[in-house]
Design a protein around this motif. Structure first.
Motif, PDB file in Angstrom:
ATOM      1  N   GLY A 114       0.791  -1.219   0.000  1.00  0.00           N
ATOM      2  CA  GLY A 114       0.000   0.000   0.000  1.00  0.00           C
ATOM      3  C   GLY A 114       0.824   1.270   0.000  1.00  0.00           C
ATOM      4  N   ARG A 115       2.092   1.173  -0.403  1.00  0.00           N
ATOM      5  CA  ARG A 115       2.922   2.358  -0.502  1.00  0.00           C
ATOM      6  C   ARG A 115       2.613   3.108  -1.805  1.00  0.00           C
ATOM      7  N   VAL A 116       3.030   4.363  -1.882  1.00  0.00           N
ATOM      8  CA  VAL A 116       2.892   5.124  -3.116  1.00  0.00           C
ATOM      9  C   VAL A 116       3.889   4.562  -4.124  1.00  0.00           C
ATOM     10  N   THR A 117       3.426   4.153  -5.289  1.00  0.00           N
ATOM     11  CA  THR A 117       4.306   3.560  -6.298  1.00  0.00           C
ATOM     12  C   THR A 117       4.387   4.466  -7.517  1.00  0.00           C
ATOM     13  N   MET A 118       5.616   4.777  -7.932  1.00  0.00           N
ATOM     14  CA  MET A 118       5.856   5.718  -9.024  1.00  0.00           C
ATOM     15  C   MET A 118       6.934   5.186  -9.952  1.00  0.00           C
ATOM     16  N   ALA A 119       6.928   5.677 -11.184  1.00  0.00           N
ATOM     17  CA  ALA A 119       7.944   5.276 -12.159  1.00  0.00           C
ATOM     18  C   ALA A 119       8.241   6.439 -13.086  1.00  0.00           C
ATOM     19  N   VAL A 120       9.490   6.504 -13.516  1.00  0.00           N
ATOM     20  CA  VAL A 120       9.942   7.562 -14.420  1.00  0.00           C
ATOM     21  C   VAL A 120       9.944   7.027 -15.845  1.00  0.00           C
ATOM     22  N   PRO A 121       9.300   7.709 -16.777  1.00  0.00           N
ATOM     23  CA  PRO A 121       9.322   7.258 -18.170  1.00  0.00           C
ATOM     24  C   PRO A 121      10.666   7.552 -18.817  1.00  0.00           C
ATOM     25  N   GLY A 122      10.989   6.804 -19.852  1.00  0.00           N
ATOM     26  CA  GLY A 122      12.208   7.043 -20.611  1.00  0.00           C
ATOM     27  C   GLY A 122      11.902   7.065 -22.091  1.00  0.00           C
ATOM     28  N   PRO A 123      12.905   7.143 -22.933  1.00  0.00           N
ATOM     29  CA  PRO A 123      12.677   7.088 -24.379  1.00  0.00           C
ATOM     30  C   PRO A 123      11.972   5.787 -24.767  1.00  0.00           C
ATOM     31  N   ILE A 124      11.068   5.842 -25.712  1.00  0.00           N
ATOM     32  CA  ILE A 124      10.320   4.640 -26.097  1.00  0.00           C
ATOM     33  C   ILE A 124      11.224   3.580 -26.705  1.00  0.00           C
ATOM     34  N   SER A 125      12.403   3.969 -27.146  1.00  0.00           N
ATOM     35  CA  SER A 125      13.337   3.024 -27.746  1.00  0.00           C
ATOM     36  C   SER A 125      14.316   2.433 -26.742  1.00  0.00           C
ATOM     37  N   SER A 126      14.238   2.862 -25.478  1.00  0.00           N
ATOM     38  CA  SER A 126      15.207   2.433 -24.478  1.00  0.00           C
ATOM     39  C   SER A 126      14.789   1.127 -23.801  1.00  0.00           C
ATOM     40  N   ALA A 127      15.642   0.104 -23.933  1.00  0.00           N
ATOM     41  CA  ALA A 127      15.351  -1.180 -23.285  1.00  0.00           C
ATOM     42  C   ALA A 127      15.326  -1.029 -21.769  1.00  0.00           C
ATOM     43  N   GLN A 128      16.122  -0.101 -21.233  1.00  0.00           N
ATOM     44  CA  GLN A 128      16.175   0.099 -19.784  1.00  0.00           C
ATOM     45  C   GLN A 128      14.892   0.676 -19.213  1.00  0.00           C
ATOM     46  N   SER A 129      14.000   1.181 -20.064  1.00  0.00           N
ATOM     47  CA  SER A 129      12.760   1.780 -19.572  1.00  0.00           C
ATOM     48  C   SER A 129      11.517   0.968 -19.911  1.00  0.00           C
ATOM     49  N   GLN A 130      11.676  -0.175 -20.532  1.00  0.00           N
ATOM     50  CA  GLN A 130      10.503  -0.958 -20.913  1.00  0.00           C
ATOM     51  C   GLN A 130       9.721  -1.436 -19.694  1.00  0.00           C
ATOM     52  N   GLY A 131      10.422  -1.776 -18.636  1.00  0.00           N
ATOM     53  CA  GLY A 131       9.738  -2.220 -17.423  1.00  0.00           C
ATOM     54  C   GLY A 131       8.960  -1.101 -16.754  1.00  0.00           C
ATOM     55  N   THR A 132       9.532   0.088 -16.698  1.00  0.00           N
ATOM     56  CA  THR A 132       8.816   1.215 -16.094  1.00  0.00           C
ATOM     57  C   THR A 132       7.605   1.590 -16.938  1.00  0.00           C
ATOM     58  N   HIS A 133       7.752   1.528 -18.270  1.00  0.00           N
ATOM     59  CA  HIS A 133       6.620   1.853 -19.143  1.00  0.00           C
ATOM     60  C   HIS A 133       5.470   0.875 -18.915  1.00  0.00           C
ATOM     61  N   GLU A 134       5.793  -0.411 -18.783  1.00  0.00           N
ATOM     62  CA  GLU A 134       4.738  -1.406 -18.559  1.00  0.00           C
ATOM     63  C   GLU A 134       4.073  -1.205 -17.199  1.00  0.00           C
ATOM     64  N   ALA A 135       4.860  -0.826 -16.195  1.00  0.00           N
ATOM     65  CA  ALA A 135       4.284  -0.580 -14.866  1.00  0.00           C
ATOM     66  C   ALA A 135       3.321   0.598 -14.907  1.00  0.00           C
ATOM     67  N   ILE A 136       3.691   1.643 -15.643  1.00  0.00           N
ATOM     68  CA  ILE A 136       2.807   2.803 -15.765  1.00  0.00           C
ATOM     69  C   ILE A 136       1.555   2.440 -16.548  1.00  0.00           C
ATOM     70  N   ARG A 137       1.745   1.760 -17.651  1.00  0.00           N
ATOM     71  CA  ARG A 137       0.604   1.400 -18.496  1.00  0.00           C
ATOM     72  C   ARG A 137      -0.350   0.443 -17.778  1.00  0.00           C
ATOM     73  N   GLY A 138       0.214  -0.432 -16.953  1.00  0.00           N
ATOM     74  CA  GLY A 138      -0.612  -1.402 -16.244  1.00  0.00           C
ATOM     75  C   GLY A 138      -1.219  -0.870 -14.957  1.00  0.00           C
ATOM     76  N   GLY A 139      -0.984   0.395 -14.649  1.00  0.00           N
ATOM     77  CA  GLY A 139      -1.563   0.988 -13.445  1.00  0.00           C
ATOM     78  C   GLY A 139      -0.854   0.617 -12.160  1.00  0.00           C
ATOM     79  N   LYS A 140       0.344   0.031 -12.264  1.00  0.00           N
ATOM     80  CA  LYS A 140       1.110  -0.336 -11.067  1.00  0.00           C
ATOM     81  C   LYS A 140       1.905   0.840 -10.511  1.00  0.00           C
ATOM     82  N   ALA A 141       2.085   1.890 -11.320  1.00  0.00           N
ATOM     83  CA  ALA A 141       2.890   3.025 -10.877  1.00  0.00           C
ATOM     84  C   ALA A 141       2.370   4.302 -11.517  1.00  0.00           C
TER      85      ALA A 141
END
Length: 381
Positions: free
Chosen positions: A259-286
């Motif tokens: 129940g903590r506040v969950t956040m994620a920073v977006p990155g370039p859409i071409s960046s492999a290092q940001s694919q996980g954060t993008h999915e977390a944001i899109r899935g409502g996890k962050a």
């Protein structure tokens, strides 16, 4: 501390040496046995029907205990349990949270290195985690978020790993926050070795913690188990860069379950290092955040929701106890209480709003309550 509490602390220590921290079988075993002392006694019984690894582990623990305690003392590492004032009560939330990735339950205790008070430091805390193989963009974002969060009064919690973790710790230290480093090995070890100086700076006024005894090596499973501690210690967690398969996302899942506040920073859409954060944001996890200001706004919004229920504030209480009618500066209070100056100042501001403290030219003073609180202009009144 009473004899009963000391016996519980000793039982917790032996069990922590006998059973791998985070073992998902441990919470139910403790409940069935009536606590640490009960489980210890049942493991010592020759008829105990417990995992053989636990029974062998207890024999080893009883043999090695004195050496472990001695190693802790020699390296400035102390054993802290729920029976101690320094224990952060938010870790108890893990006791009532379903496990994941082979880990579950609240820690039996923690090994702590450093001059900081873990309970006070974790009272207002922000976890910042992310990729070890981060980009320059990610490193700068993590350092900025940590610096802004620390300046707002939140201790920075991370795992002291390469990449985002190290950038976050350095960002907090830059503005005077000592922070909390959570290790997957003994708290006496500098892991990774290249971060010996960084961990030393954290320990100067903050704290380096671990579930694992002094000298214990790091292991993959231990990184996954320690993630739950990072999540539980924080008010909120932000992930800065994470690939689709990332340990940082495991920490995010823990924070979400707690129940903590969950956040994620977006990155370039071409960046492999940001694919996980993008999915977390899109899935409502962050929640998407683009700056340290965004992060603080999310944290303060969450605090406001729970603040109306008159929840106790250990930092403000400790600061109030340390105040007198003789003015004192925030930096001096912070030194006495082993907390960051920003944390002391934030607590002083809260006390002022509550009519319990006021600021004089020579520092801050305590206001004595007599019926309705009044503010005197004379510190010696």
């Amino acid at each position: 501390m009473g004899d009963a509490s000391e016996h519980v602390r000793e039982a917790r220590l032996l069990l922590s040496l006998a059973i791998e921290p985070g073992d998902p079988r441990l919470p139910s075993a403790l409940e069935a046995s009536g606590g640490a002392i009960g489980l210890l006694e049942r493991l010592r019984s020759p008829t105990a029907s417990w995992p053989e690894t636990w029974i062998r582990g207890l024999r080893r623990a009883e043999r090695d205990r004195a050496g472990v305690e001695s190693a802790g003392r020699d390296n400035g590492v102390r054993w802290v349990t729920p029976e101690d004032e320094e224990w952060p009560v938010q870790l108890d939330d893990l006791q009532h949270t379903e496990g994941t990735s082979g880990a579950a339950g609240a820690p039996l205790g923690l090994w702590c290195r450093g001059t900081g008070d873990l309970r006070l430091l974790s009272d207002h805390a922000l976890a910042v985690v992310g990729a070890r193989d981060c980009t320059t963009y990610g490193a700068e974002a993590a350092a900025d978020i940590a610096a802004v969060g620390a300046d707002a009064g939140f201790s920075i919690v991370s795992g002291a790993a390469f990449g985002i973790d190290a950038s976050a710790h350095r960002g907090g230290i830059l503005v005077g926050d000592p922070g909390i480093a959570v290790l997957a090995c003994g708290a006496d070890l500098d892991y990774p070795r290249a971060h010996a100086s960084l961990l030393g700076r954290i320990a100067e006024r903050g704290v380096v913690i671990s579930e694992y005894p002094p000298g214990a090596p790091a292991a993959r499973s231990r990184f996954l188990a320690r993630n739950r501690l990072i999540a539980a210690l924080s008010d909120g967690l932000v992930v800065v860069e994470a690939a689709r398969r990332s340990g940082s996302l495991n920490t995010l899942h823990w924070a979400d379950r707690l129940g903590r506040v969950t956040m994620a920073v977006p990155g370039p859409i071409s960046s492999a290092q940001s694919q996980g954060t993008h999915e977390a944001i899109r899935g409502g996890k962050a929640v998407l955040v683009g700056s340290g200001t965004d992060v603080v706004a999310e944290l303060l919004g969450f605090s406001a929701q729970v603040g109306g229920s008159e929840l106790p504030d250990p930092v403000a209480g400790a600061v109030l106890d340390a105040l007198d009618r003789v003015p004192v500066f925030p930096a001096e209070l912070a030194r006495r209480l082993r907390i960051g100056t920003s944390h002391a100042l934030r607590a002083l501001n809260r006390l002022e709003r509550a009519g319990l403290a006021w600021q004089a030219d020579a520092g801050w003073c305590r206001v004595e309550a007599q019926g309705e609180l009044t503010q005197s202009s004379d510190p010696s009144a």
